[in-house]
Write an enzyme that holds these catalytic residues in place. Structure first.
Site, PDB file in Angstrom:
ATOM      1  N   THR A   1      -5.155  -7.034  -1.575  1.00  0.00           N
ATOM      2  CA  THR A   1      -5.137  -5.744  -0.870  1.00  0.00           C
ATOM      3  C   THR A   1      -6.420  -5.017  -1.231  1.00  0.00           C
ATOM      4  O   THR A   1      -6.615  -4.652  -2.396  1.00  0.00           O
ATOM      5  CB  THR A   1      -3.928  -4.896  -1.317  1.00  0.00           C
TER       6      THR A   1
ATOM      7  N   LYS B   1      -1.767  -2.989   6.474  1.00  0.00           N
ATOM      8  CA  LYS B   1      -1.151  -2.923   5.134  1.00  0.00           C
ATOM      9  C   LYS B   1      -1.159  -1.486   4.596  1.00  0.00           C
ATOM     10  O   LYS B   1      -0.139  -0.977   4.134  1.00  0.00           O
ATOM     11  CB  LYS B   1      -1.919  -3.866   4.201  1.00  0.00           C
TER      12      LYS B   1
ATOM     13  N   LYS C   1      -2.411   2.495  -5.994  1.00  0.00           N
ATOM     14  CA  LYS C   1      -3.612   1.788  -5.524  1.00  0.00           C
ATOM     15  C   LYS C   1      -3.667   1.765  -3.999  1.00  0.00           C
ATOM     16  O   LYS C   1      -4.687   2.105  -3.389  1.00  0.00           O
ATOM     17  CB  LYS C   1      -3.603   0.355  -6.065  1.00  0.00           C
TER      18      LYS C   1
END
Ligand code: NAD
Length: 295
Positions: free
Chosen positions: A94, A169, A244
């Site tokens: 990611t 995402k 994050k």
């Protein structure tokens, strides 16, 4: 068809993902900076490489599962010159959308093909081979990545060109992060109004407040026995990872100059919670700071 796969980053996610590729009959050569991690991967049938470059020399496909964009870009500097021309690079980490596009462009300029394919489903999904992949790639690259992604996942969505997988995402996780705070605030308000957790759950879970944060990952113990709230918020999806992902979303919001206030605020709340000892807890433990904030 058996493929030769170079796998970089064999940590919590990469380890079980590489094991699934071995199970599917692929030849997997792996590398990780941490020798113990590499040793564990070996027990799952991954051939250990001496260096990152050695892991990709004979590969048809290279998969990276690394902590952040800077690790991916740094790794690509070693990997791209070492790989055979036309190798398919699939980054499942990611990372920032801009870093994903930069990694794609570096790979293409070096004569390779590239896909960004971040995942949802966490360590349980990686272990079971049921991850969801969100792919950003051209049609041909997406098709080429299919057999490898299918060995590790249950659902593969082609979201658009390079960077679109990462975009999907962070947008999805922004919904999740905000909705967990919304559900938590509602439970804290309900508590102060004398409403039982079960009563609020029974209404909201079948009414317009229904969402995954409530019905699958309920932040209070009781209504959803499998939710991390029932086991002292042992992750689950760690608050550090939510911080994050929302940090990436907030960075993209800022870069685009969008008036997206709740996403940016949610990023700050999870970052503060992670910094104050919450990092390893499930992100639903954010409810504890909302309760404590009022005292
Ligand atoms: P991790 O820290 O467990 O694993 C990362 C591994 O990469 C480590 O073992 C590290 O030693 C290795 N590494 C770093 N730089 C390297 C290099 N240059 N060459 C080789 N190895 C290198 O992290 P993780 O939980 O497996 O997460 C990996 C990625 O997946 C992250 O981008 C994360 O955001 C994403 N992700 C994680 C989860 C989850 O639940 N853990 C869920 C979805 C997505």
């Amino acid at each position: 068809m058996t493929q030769s796969i170079g796998f970089l980053g064999l940590g919590n996610m990469g380890g079980p993902m590489a094991a699934k590729l071995v199970e599917a009959g692929h030849r997997v050569t792996g590398y990780d900076l941490v020798p113990e991690v590499l040793r564990q991967a070996r027990t799952a049938g991954v051939g250990p490489a001496e260096s990152a470059a050695d892991a990709v020399r004979d590969a048809d496909v290279v998969i990276t599962m690394l902590p952040a964009g800077r690790h991916v870009l740094a790794a690509y500097a070693d990997l791209l010159p070492a790989a055979r021309p036309g190798t398919l690079f699939v980054d499942c980490s990611t990372i920032d959308v801009a870093d994903a596009r930069a990694a794609h462009d570096l790979a293409v300029r070096a004569g390779h093909r590239a896909v960004d394919a971040p995942v949802s489903g966490g360590v349980p999904g990686a272990t079971a081979g049921t991850l969801t992949f969100m792919a950003g790639a051209g049609e041909a690259e997406f098709a080429a990545a299919g057999p490898v992604l299918e060995a590790m996942g249950a659902r593969i969505v082609h979201c658009g060109p390079s960077g679109a997988g990462q975009a999907a995402k962070i947008c999805n996780n922004m919904i999740l992060g905000i909705s967990m705070i919304a559900v938590s605030e509602a439970f804290v308000l309900g508590e102060s109004l004398g409403l039982s957790h079960q009563a609020l759950f029974d209404v909201a879970s079948t009414a317009s407040g229904q969402c995954w944060a409530l019905t699958s990952n309920c932040p209070v113990p009781g209504p959803v026995p499998a939710s991390p709230a029932n086991r002292d918020y042992r992750a689950g999806f760690a608050a550090a990872l939510m911080a994050k992902d929302l940090g990436l979303a907030a960075g993209a919001v800022e870069a685009a100059g969008l008036p997206v206030e709740l996403g940016v605020r949610a990023a700050q709340l999870y970052a503060d919670f992670a910094a104050a000892d919450g990092a390893g807890l499930d992100f639903s433990a954010i409810i504890t700071t909302i309760r404590e904030g009022g005292k």
